[in-house]
Scaffold this motif. Structure first.
Motif, PDB file in Angstrom:
ATOM      1  N   PHE A  14     -39.857  40.767 113.150  1.00  0.00           N
ATOM      2  CA  PHE A  14     -38.743  40.054 112.524  1.00  0.00           C
ATOM      3  C   PHE A  14     -37.502  40.499 113.271  1.00  0.00           C
ATOM      4  O   PHE A  14     -37.063  41.630 113.096  1.00  0.00           O
ATOM      5  N   PHE A  17     -37.201  44.101 114.635  1.00  0.00           N
ATOM      6  CA  PHE A  17     -38.066  44.980 113.851  1.00  0.00           C
ATOM      7  C   PHE A  17     -39.532  44.545 113.966  1.00  0.00           C
ATOM      8  O   PHE A  17     -39.865  43.387 113.723  1.00  0.00           O
ATOM      9  N   ALA A  19     -43.043  44.507 112.528  1.00  0.00           N
ATOM     10  CA  ALA A  19     -43.723  44.750 111.251  1.00  0.00           C
ATOM     11  C   ALA A  19     -45.205  45.040 111.472  1.00  0.00           C
ATOM     12  O   ALA A  19     -45.798  45.858 110.782  1.00  0.00           O
ATOM     13  N   SER A  39     -45.717  51.775 101.440  1.00  0.00           N
ATOM     14  CA  SER A  39     -44.843  50.617 101.338  1.00  0.00           C
ATOM     15  C   SER A  39     -44.174  50.326 102.683  1.00  0.00           C
ATOM     16  O   SER A  39     -43.711  51.230 103.352  1.00  0.00           O
ATOM     17  N   GLY A  40     -44.179  49.058 103.044  1.00  0.00           N
ATOM     18  CA  GLY A  40     -43.486  48.651 104.265  1.00  0.00           C
ATOM     19  C   GLY A  40     -44.290  48.829 105.540  1.00  0.00           C
ATOM     20  O   GLY A  40     -43.760  48.649 106.631  1.00  0.00           O
ATOM     21  N   CYS A  41     -45.587  49.125 105.427  1.00  0.00           N
ATOM     22  CA  CYS A  41     -46.359  49.392 106.644  1.00  0.00           C
ATOM     23  C   CYS A  41     -46.909  48.104 107.258  1.00  0.00           C
ATOM     24  O   CYS A  41     -47.529  48.121 108.300  1.00  0.00           O
ATOM     25  N   GLY A  42     -46.692  46.969 106.589  1.00  0.00           N
ATOM     26  CA  GLY A  42     -47.106  45.707 107.193  1.00  0.00           C
ATOM     27  C   GLY A  42     -48.359  45.094 106.581  1.00  0.00           C
ATOM     28  O   GLY A  42     -48.925  44.153 107.133  1.00  0.00           O
ATOM     29  N   LYS A  43     -48.779  45.568 105.435  1.00  0.00           N
ATOM     30  CA  LYS A  43     -49.980  45.020 104.795  1.00  0.00           C
ATOM     31  C   LYS A  43     -49.784  43.565 104.383  1.00  0.00           C
ATOM     32  O   LYS A  43     -50.585  42.700 104.723  1.00  0.00           O
ATOM     33  N   SER A  44     -48.702  43.327 103.641  1.00  0.00           N
ATOM     34  CA  SER A  44     -48.466  41.960 103.171  1.00  0.00           C
ATOM     35  C   SER A  44     -48.254  41.019 104.339  1.00  0.00           C
ATOM     36  O   SER A  44     -48.714  39.874 104.315  1.00  0.00           O
ATOM     37  N   THR A  45     -47.545  41.485 105.345  1.00  0.00           N
ATOM     38  CA  THR A  45     -47.308  40.648 106.516  1.00  0.00           C
ATOM     39  C   THR A  45     -48.634  40.249 107.153  1.00  0.00           C
ATOM     40  O   THR A  45     -48.839  39.087 107.512  1.00  0.00           O
ATOM     41  N   GLU A 160     -51.991  43.172  96.300  1.00  0.00           N
ATOM     42  CA  GLU A 160     -51.697  44.057  95.168  1.00  0.00           C
ATOM     43  C   GLU A 160     -51.803  43.342  93.836  1.00  0.00           C
ATOM     44  O   GLU A 160     -50.860  43.355  93.042  1.00  0.00           O
TER      45      GLU A 160
HETATM   46  N1  LIG Z   1     -39.152  37.943 106.269  1.00  0.00           N
HETATM   47  C1  LIG Z   1     -38.875  39.187 106.710  1.00  0.00           C
HETATM   48  N2  LIG Z   1     -37.759  39.430 107.439  1.00  0.00           N
HETATM   49  C2  LIG Z   1     -37.484  40.674 107.888  1.00  0.00           C
HETATM   50  N3  LIG Z   1     -38.255  41.752 107.692  1.00  0.00           N
HETATM   51  C3  LIG Z   1     -39.375  41.580 106.989  1.00  0.00           C
HETATM   52  C4  LIG Z   1     -39.746  40.298 106.453  1.00  0.00           C
HETATM   53  N4  LIG Z   1     -40.920  40.427 105.790  1.00  0.00           N
HETATM   54  C5  LIG Z   1     -41.240  41.727 105.902  1.00  0.00           C
HETATM   55  N5  LIG Z   1     -40.338  42.421 106.615  1.00  0.00           N
HETATM   56  C6  LIG Z   1     -40.387  43.845 106.941  1.00  0.00           C
HETATM   57  O1  LIG Z   1     -41.640  44.127 107.502  1.00  0.00           O
HETATM   58  C7  LIG Z   1     -42.133  45.351 107.014  1.00  0.00           C
HETATM   59  C8  LIG Z   1     -43.522  45.179 106.477  1.00  0.00           C
HETATM   60  O2  LIG Z   1     -43.424  44.408 105.307  1.00  0.00           O
HETATM   61  P1  LIG Z   1     -44.662  44.139 104.389  1.00  0.00           P
HETATM   62  O3  LIG Z   1     -44.205  43.231 103.294  1.00  0.00           O
HETATM   63  O4  LIG Z   1     -45.791  43.677 105.211  1.00  0.00           O
HETATM   64  O5  LIG Z   1     -44.949  45.575 103.810  1.00  0.00           O
HETATM   65  P2  LIG Z   1     -46.105  46.035 102.832  1.00  0.00           P
HETATM   66  O6  LIG Z   1     -46.985  46.923 103.595  1.00  0.00           O
HETATM   67  O7  LIG Z   1     -46.716  44.877 102.154  1.00  0.00           O
HETATM   68  O8  LIG Z   1     -45.294  46.919 101.803  1.00  0.00           O
HETATM   69  P3  LIG Z   1     -45.381  46.952 100.187  1.00  0.00           P
HETATM   70  O9  LIG Z   1     -46.466  47.904  99.856  1.00  0.00           O
HETATM   71  O10 LIG Z   1     -44.040  47.500  99.827  1.00  0.00           O
HETATM   72  O11 LIG Z   1     -45.606  45.572  99.712  1.00  0.00           O
HETATM   73  C9  LIG Z   1     -41.140  45.867 106.010  1.00  0.00           C
HETATM   74  O12 LIG Z   1     -40.370  46.902 106.587  1.00  0.00           O
HETATM   75  C10 LIG Z   1     -40.282  44.681 105.689  1.00  0.00           C
HETATM   76  O13 LIG Z   1     -38.964  45.081 105.466  1.00  0.00           O
END
Ligand SMILES: Nc1ncnc2c1ncn2[C@@H]1O[C@H](COP(=O)(O)OP(=O)(O)OP(=O)(O)O)[C@@H](O)[C@H]1O
Ligand SMILES: [Mg+2]
Lengths: 361, 264
Positions: A14, A17, A19, A39-45, A160
């Protein structure tokens, strides 16, 4: 057999950054795979890229052998169970579940049949005509699950899904989710940051950190033979002992920690004397006694903290000058032990070595 | 223990409230009361009560025609303004950053432009393009005025919509058009309904725009205005009372419906 999902060198940034970085991951059909990480390690992405809601910056995603990298969400055969369920508030339970089937052009009789089968699977038959707002959290959860299962996706994605439930219900749902996965034979890709949840349900756990895969494997392997300090500390509690190798021969190694020599199995590593190394020692592998035990590793210490937890007692034992070991023991083991003079011990197979270069992050 | 001293601020607050209620309802009650008076001039005491005036108004062709015309214009205004309003709200909802604020401000402008100014400018405009005054011109004027209210109500609801409802629909195989009609639109339902009621009330109540843009056929406000010009009579009170009752009922019913759907 061909993997149902393949990530090939997938990277997602992004702006500046990153992800997800250079993700290579194959998922076998019919498996319960969990993406685990802080949290924030990129799982949801990662999950959203597979669902079609994010496009990889580079790399390819294959679904059942077909390149779906650029295919929009409504034309890929995966379905998501959203964290807050995202049930359509104006549709009844049955309508919610039927939604995906209707869009697939399934005929009405079959839709009804499938919906009632699915409702039966989670024992919600008599709730078919209720609105989502008239259901409890756990019931909504089940409806969301059935709605996503209804169109018979190649992979079911769950982001989750249990985090909104209270602890008790979450445990019930963990078991239920696993049972449904086994019953339907579907591939589940589950996201969580809860290590216990991951250990309970998964066939395979993929530990992620900072957008990268840290280690993947079945729960027991990951727990017992962590490949990095991150995995060791993230999965369960652990003692991570920074040590120096003093001797190594035939799969065995001796290391020195805090003035104590520890015998350990070297595993796949071939440590050389003088190397810095981490020893992973799980608290439950430690035994306590008043007299010197007859295990490979034993050392004297003082109990600094003792917390009774019902089925076990958690101890902090001070070794040497101020170094603490966490131990989990059966309450009867520490009954009547004096605080200032005890022995702790563990067998040499109970420890895992981690090269210190894998200790970062 | 409860305080025994007098709560002066609280008392003042309450008294002002009741004074306000009195101020609100006294003129209305007078108007309603006089509509039942059995004499053709407005004075007190009321004396004998009658519903003769009602019978007369109900049979008044001009009145009935004005009612019909008002309803027709209101319905057309509502239909057009709702479609445009929802459209604009969806557009604004999809914008980000500064563009969103600019689009919103522009959409809201017609609600704050004084009715007189808007009416005159529209009058000049229709003359320029050779559109005759009358029904079409009135509807044009009313729609411009009503759209912002629909936009605001729909946009408020749209912002409260969980983003992943749309994602969920897409995920289950809906393209964006199906998603709009089967998920977004039903979710916006209560707001759209509220907006429609607002349009109806705005249009049927409008005087200034109608006055500048209308032809010879009067809407209800214009008819009442013309009658007042030629002298007050209890008949006017009757018409006003009827309008009051109908709008109050419609307004309260709409409020009830939106409240119920909000609870769901
Ligand atoms: N649309 C976006 N624009 C900018 N940054 C993003 C966007 N979506 C996610 N990120 C960043 O990418 C990183 C990974 O996000 P992600 O949602 O995949 O985390 P996660 O592992 O699912 O965390 P959580 O357990 O908190 O849900 C985060 O640092 C988030 O800030
Ligand atoms: Mg997430």
């Amino acid at each position: 057999m061909e993997p149902v999902v393949q990530f090939e060198n997938v990277r997602k940034s992004f702006g500046s950054f990153v992800a997800v970085e250079n993700l290579n991951l194959n998922i076998e059909r019919g498996k319960f795979v969990t993406l685990l990480g802080p949290s924030g390690c990129g799982k949801s992405t990662t999950l959203r890229m597979l669902g079609g809601f994010e496009t990889p910056t580079s790399g390819r995603i294959l679904l059942s052998g077909r390149d779906v990298t650029q295919v929009p969400p409504n034309r890929r055969n995966v379905n998501i169970v959203f964290q807050d369920y995202a049930l359509f508030p104006h549709m009844t339970v049955a309508k919610n579940i039927a939604f995906g089937l209707e869009l697939k052009g399934v005929d009405n009789r079959q839709i009804q049949k499938r919906v009632s089968e699915l409702l039966e699977l989670v024992q919600l038959q008599e709730f078919a005509s209720r609105l989502p707002s008239e259901l409890s959290g756990g019931q909504r959860q089940r409806v969301a699950l059935m709605r996503a299962l209804a169109p018979d996706p190649d992979v079911l994605l769950l982001d989750e899904p249990l985090s909104a439930l209270d602890a008790k219900l979450r445990q019930t749902m963990q078991v239920e989710l696993k049972a449904i996965q086994e019953q339907t034979g579907k591939t589940f890709m589950f996201v969580t940051h809860d290590q216990e949840e991951a250990l309970t349900m998964s066939d395979t756990i993929v530990v992620m950190n900072n957008g990268r895969i840290e280690q993947m494997g079945d729960p027991a392997t990951l727990y017992n033979r962590p490949g990095s300090a991150f995995v060791a500390t993230f999965l369960g509690e652990t003692n991570l002992l920074r040590s120096d190798v003093v001797g190594a021969e035939a799969g065995e190694a001796a290391v020195r920690w805090n003035g104590v020599t520890i015998k350990t199995s070297a595993g796949a590593l071939s440590p050389k004397p003088g190397d810095a190394i981490y020893v992973v020692l799980r608290p439950e592998a430690i035994q306590c006694s008043a007299h010197e035990p007859s295990v490979a590793n034993r050392v004297q210490g003082r109990i600094r903290q003792r917390v009774f937890k019902g089925n076990h007692t958690s101890l902090k034992v001070e070794i040497g000058d101020g170094h603490l070991l966490n131990a989990l023991v059966h309450p009867s083991e520490v009954e009547g032990l004096s605080r200032d003079d005890i022995w702790v011990g563990w067998p040499s197979e109970a420890t895992t070595l981690i090269p210190s270069r894998n200790a970062a992050s | 223990m409860r305080a025994v001293f007098l709560d002066w601020p609280g008392l003042a607050l309450k008294s002002f409230y009741w004074l306000f209620v009195l101020y609100l309802f006294l003129p209305l009650s007078l108007m309603v009361a006089v509509s039942f008076k059995d004499a053709s001039f407005i004075s007190f005491p009321l004396g004998n009560l009658t519903i003769d005036w009602y019978a007369k108004v109900i049979q008044d062709k001009q009145f009935l025609d004005a009612c019909l015309y008002t309803i027709m214009i209101a319905a057309a205004t509502t239909a057009i303004a709702t479609v445009i309003g929802v459209w604009i709200a969806m557009l604004i909802g999809s914008l980000r950053g500064a563009a969103q604020y600019v689009a919103f401000a522009v959409a809201c402008l017609p609600a704050v432009v004084p009715g007189m100014i808007s009416a005159i400018s529209l009058r000049i405009f229709i003359t320029t393009i050779d559109l005759p005054t009358g029904t079409v011109a009135i509807i044009l004027g009313h729609v411009v005025h009503a759209v912002p209210f629909v936009v605001v109500m729909v946009l408020t609801r749209l912002r409260s919509m969980p983003g992943n409802l749309v994602d969920a629909a897409r995920d289950l195989g809906a393209d964006s058009i199906v998603t709009f009609f089967r998920v977004t639109l039903p979710y916006l339902g209560p707001a759209i309904f509220g907006g429609m009621i607002f349009c109806l009330l705005l249009s049927s109540d409008d005087f200034v725009r109608t006055f500048f843009l209308g032809g010879y056929r009067p809407t209800l406000p214009m008819l009442i205005f013309a009658r007042v010009q030629s002298g007050m009579s209890p008949e006017i009170n009757v018409m006003a009372t009827l309008v009051l009752v109908v709008t109050a009922v419609v307004g309260l019913y709409a409020e009830y419906l939106t409240r119920r759907s909000r609870i769901r």
